[in-house]
Design a protein around this motif. Structure first.
Motif, mmCIF file in Angstrom:
data_model
loop_
_atom_site.group_PDB
_atom_site.id
_atom_site.type_symbol
_atom_site.label_atom_id
_atom_site.label_comp_id
_atom_site.label_asym_id
_atom_site.label_seq_id
_atom_site.Cartn_x
_atom_site.Cartn_y
_atom_site.Cartn_z
ATOM 1 N N ARG A 148 0.845 -1.196 0.000
ATOM 2 C CA ARG A 148 0.000 0.000 0.000
ATOM 3 C C ARG A 148 0.880 1.246 0.000
ATOM 4 N NH1 ARG A 148 -0.169 2.076 5.247
ATOM 5 N NH2 ARG A 148 0.516 0.608 6.849
ATOM 6 N N ALA A 149 0.275 2.361 -0.345
ATOM 7 C CA ALA A 149 0.979 3.641 -0.391
ATOM 8 C C ALA A 149 0.134 4.711 0.272
ATOM 9 C CB ALA A 149 1.261 4.040 -1.843
ATOM 10 N N SER A 150 0.790 5.631 0.955
ATOM 11 C CA SER A 150 0.103 6.762 1.572
ATOM 12 C C SER A 150 1.070 7.944 1.602
ATOM 13 C CB SER A 150 -0.352 6.410 2.997
ATOM 14 O OG SER A 150 0.766 6.019 3.790
ATOM 15 N N ILE A 151 0.505 9.135 1.729
ATOM 16 C CA ILE A 151 1.350 10.327 1.829
ATOM 17 C C ILE A 151 1.992 10.354 3.213
ATOM 18 C CG2 ILE A 151 1.376 12.834 1.936
ATOM 19 C CD1 ILE A 151 0.985 12.130 -0.857
ATOM 20 N N PHE A 176 19.834 9.858 7.748
ATOM 21 C CA PHE A 176 21.054 9.792 8.545
ATOM 22 C C PHE A 176 20.675 10.121 9.983
ATOM 23 C CE2 PHE A 176 24.851 11.321 10.622
ATOM 24 C CZ PHE A 176 25.785 10.350 10.256
ATOM 25 N N GLY A 177 20.905 9.171 10.882
ATOM 26 C CA GLY A 177 20.511 9.381 12.273
ATOM 27 C C GLY A 177 19.013 9.568 12.395
ATOM 28 N N ASP A 178 18.601 10.609 13.074
ATOM 29 C CA ASP A 178 17.178 10.860 13.319
ATOM 30 C C ASP A 178 16.583 11.869 12.345
ATOM 31 O OD1 ASP A 178 17.130 9.090 15.458
ATOM 32 O OD2 ASP A 178 17.821 10.626 16.868
ATOM 33 N N PHE A 179 17.236 12.029 11.185
ATOM 34 C CA PHE A 179 16.730 12.964 10.181
ATOM 35 C C PHE A 179 16.649 12.272 8.823
ATOM 36 C CE2 PHE A 179 18.526 15.841 13.335
ATOM 37 C CZ PHE A 179 17.585 16.858 13.394
ATOM 38 N N LEU A 180 15.635 12.655 8.065
ATOM 39 C CA LEU A 180 15.585 12.327 6.648
ATOM 40 C C LEU A 180 16.019 13.576 5.891
ATOM 41 C CD1 LEU A 180 14.568 10.138 4.508
ATOM 42 C CD2 LEU A 180 12.625 11.696 4.232
ATOM 43 N N TYR A 181 17.037 13.425 5.057
ATOM 44 C CA TYR A 181 17.513 14.525 4.220
ATOM 45 C C TYR A 181 16.883 14.398 2.844
ATOM 46 C CZ TYR A 181 20.960 15.566 7.833
ATOM 47 O OH TYR A 181 21.562 15.914 9.015
ATOM 48 N N VAL A 182 16.464 15.528 2.297
ATOM 49 C CA VAL A 182 15.776 15.552 1.005
ATOM 50 C C VAL A 182 16.336 16.714 0.190
ATOM 51 C CG1 VAL A 182 13.553 15.658 -0.182
ATOM 52 C CG2 VAL A 182 13.670 14.742 2.145
ATOM 53 N N LEU A 189 17.703 23.619 -2.710
ATOM 54 C CA LEU A 189 17.734 23.464 -1.262
ATOM 55 C C LEU A 189 18.069 22.024 -0.887
ATOM 56 C CD1 LEU A 189 14.413 25.289 -0.230
ATOM 57 C CD2 LEU A 189 16.745 26.212 -0.092
ATOM 58 N N LEU A 190 18.818 21.868 0.190
ATOM 59 C CA LEU A 190 18.957 20.586 0.855
ATOM 60 C C LEU A 190 18.215 20.702 2.175
ATOM 61 C CD1 LEU A 190 20.201 17.734 0.957
ATOM 62 C CD2 LEU A 190 22.185 18.763 2.083
ATOM 63 N N LEU A 191 17.224 19.844 2.354
ATOM 64 C CA LEU A 191 16.343 19.908 3.509
ATOM 65 C C LEU A 191 16.626 18.756 4.459
ATOM 66 C CD1 LEU A 191 13.114 20.410 1.393
ATOM 67 C CD2 LEU A 191 14.496 22.214 2.436
ATOM 68 N N ARG A 192 16.206 18.920 5.714
ATOM 69 C CA ARG A 192 16.198 17.768 6.604
ATOM 70 C C ARG A 192 14.912 17.781 7.429
ATOM 71 N NH1 ARG A 192 20.950 18.535 11.227
ATOM 72 N NH2 ARG A 192 19.986 20.261 12.329
ATOM 73 N N ILE A 193 14.426 16.573 7.673
ATOM 74 C CA ILE A 193 13.141 16.390 8.342
ATOM 75 C C ILE A 193 13.361 15.489 9.552
ATOM 76 C CG2 ILE A 193 10.790 15.487 8.072
ATOM 77 C CD1 ILE A 193 11.271 15.832 4.972
ATOM 78 N N PRO A 194 13.021 15.939 10.753
ATOM 79 C CA PRO A 194 13.155 15.052 11.921
ATOM 80 C C PRO A 194 12.255 13.830 11.759
ATOM 81 C CG PRO A 194 12.700 17.331 12.587
ATOM 82 C CD PRO A 194 12.475 17.263 11.119
ATOM 83 N N VAL A 195 12.762 12.666 12.152
ATOM 84 C CA VAL A 195 11.990 11.430 12.102
ATOM 85 C C VAL A 195 11.948 10.853 13.515
ATOM 86 C CG1 VAL A 195 11.805 9.132 11.089
ATOM 87 C CG2 VAL A 195 12.769 11.008 9.739
ATOM 88 N N ASP A 196 10.730 10.613 14.040
ATOM 89 C CA ASP A 196 10.616 10.139 15.422
ATOM 90 C C ASP A 196 10.752 8.614 15.497
ATOM 91 O OD1 ASP A 196 8.146 8.987 14.763
ATOM 92 O OD2 ASP A 196 6.970 10.603 15.660
ATOM 93 N N SER A 197 10.587 8.084 16.694
ATOM 94 C CA SER A 197 10.804 6.650 16.912
ATOM 95 C C SER A 197 9.786 5.784 16.187
ATOM 96 C CB SER A 197 10.774 6.339 18.413
ATOM 97 O OG SER A 197 9.532 6.747 18.966
ATOM 98 N N ASN A 199 8.906 6.537 13.139
ATOM 99 C CA ASN A 199 9.192 6.873 11.740
ATOM 100 C C ASN A 199 8.207 7.873 11.155
ATOM 101 O OD1 ASN A 199 11.532 5.342 11.553
ATOM 102 N ND2 ASN A 199 10.440 3.507 10.901
ATOM 103 N N GLN A 200 7.692 8.750 12.011
ATOM 104 C CA GLN A 200 6.808 9.814 11.558
ATOM 105 C C GLN A 200 7.591 11.123 11.417
ATOM 106 O OE1 GLN A 200 3.483 9.347 10.603
ATOM 107 N NE2 GLN A 200 4.314 7.269 10.761
ATOM 108 N N PRO A 201 7.206 11.973 10.444
ATOM 109 C CA PRO A 201 7.989 13.185 10.189
ATOM 110 C C PRO A 201 7.639 14.344 11.110
ATOM 111 C CG PRO A 201 6.192 13.037 8.615
ATOM 112 C CD PRO A 201 6.131 11.784 9.457
ATOM 113 N N GLY A 202 8.653 15.169 11.382
ATOM 114 C CA GLY A 202 8.429 16.451 12.017
ATOM 115 C C GLY A 202 8.405 17.545 10.955
#
Length: 314
Positions: A148-151, A176-182, A189-197, A199-202
């Motif tokens: 399945r796929a979801s946003i 890398f670590g607790d961030f997803l880089y995009v 732009l190089l972005l980073r998104i916090p990822v919690d335990s 695996n949900q985004p901040g």
């Protein structure tokens, strides 16, 4: 370094420290190599985007067609059993996620009519992957077990500045670590998104501005190695955000599109096994030809002296 006329000179004052380079293999002019994934035995799988081919390349540079997708193929990532998860479009131009078995058999896992341009893909758990939608301004969560796929995240900072722009926005992505880089290539732009335990985004944040990154890879120290595509180079971005150019057109990286680390067991350098080289795929300048015109697409090996960061902790 020379860039095509009209490009913003974003790397004109960037220091250059060229890595030892070797062209492993080349493809005919007008071959759009888009992405790559490297197996534990250092076999390289590359996506020949426009013709829907996945090509298998041995460590000594021999090419063989591994699989053919009906349509186009963009991103590649391994499953735990050695299959490949791919993004692209089917023959009807509907975005799809496919599964390519080790024997090259192709299965369409998911059709995503609500997606627009599925691009880079990376694992986030044993059966779950994140893929950037370069035109929707979103990241999809793909579960290959369901399937399945979801946003996972939709955000203006992942989107293009105008729907008229053909340049991909959200493009490459790696954890890398607790961030997803995009990378948002269209907005440079190089972005980073916090990822919690779970695996949900901040909330996304800007990590580096004025950088033209397509896809990329991390070493264990957190240095990012990015393909700059129309800037015909590969850059290293350190954790302190300092950028260094490590390969230029002369090293064979014209139209660089993606980067991946070689694997420990099969990567030999100066007679010893090591996983301290990155491999870069290119399109030879198809998107923005250099003054000399489009050149053959290459797979280039760059010795960077650092080990690659694991794509998952699984």
């Amino acid at each position: 370094m020379e860039n095509s006329p009209g490009l913003p000179p974003i790397y004109s004052d960037t220091r250059v420290e060229l890595a030892p380079a070797k062209i492993l293999t080349s493809f005919p002019i007008n071959t759009f190599l888009e992405n790559l994934a490297i197996a534990p035995d250092n076999t390289i799988f590359v996506s020949n985007h426009e013709v829907g081919k996945i090509v298998r390349i041995t460590p000594d540079g021999n090419q063989e067609i591994h699989a053919t997708v009906e349509g186009k193929v963009s991103g590649l990532a391994f499953t735990s059993n050695g299959s490949l998860v791919t993004t692209g479009w089917n023959a009807d131009s509907i975005p799809v996620v496919s599964l390519v078995a080790p024997d090259g058999t192709v299965e369409t896992l998911l059709k995503l009519p609500d997606a627009i341009f599925l691009n880079g893909i990376t694992p986030i758990s044993n059966t779950q992957y994140l893929t950037a939608d370069s035109y929707l301004g979103a990241i999809w969560l793909i579960d290959i077990a369901e399937p399945r796929a979801s946003i996972w995240l939709e955000h203006p900072i992942l989107a293009r500045s105008s729907t008229e722009s053909v340049i991909p926005a959200a493009n490459g992505l790696k954890r890398f670590g607790d961030f997803l880089y995009v990378s948002n290539t269209e907005k440079m732009l190089l972005l980073r998104i916090p990822v919690d335990s779970a695996n949900q985004p901040g909330e996304p944040e800007i990590f580096v501005e004025q950088t033209n990154i397509d896809d990329f890879a991390f070493d264990v120290e957190g240095n990012l190695y990015g393909a700059t595509h129309i800037y015909n180079s590969v850059v290293r971005i350190a954790p302190d955000r300092i950028t260094t150019i490590i390969a230029e057109a002369e090293q064979g990286v014209i139209g660089s599109t993606a980067v991946a680390f070689g694997q420990e067991e099969g990567d030999v350098y100066d007679g010893r096994s090591c996983g301290t080289a990155i491999y870069v795929v290119t399109n030879g300048g198809m998107f923005l030809p250099p003054p000399t015109g489009v050149v053959p697409a290459n797979v280039v090996r760059l010795e960077v002296g650092k080990a690659g960061y694991p794509l998952t902790s699984e």
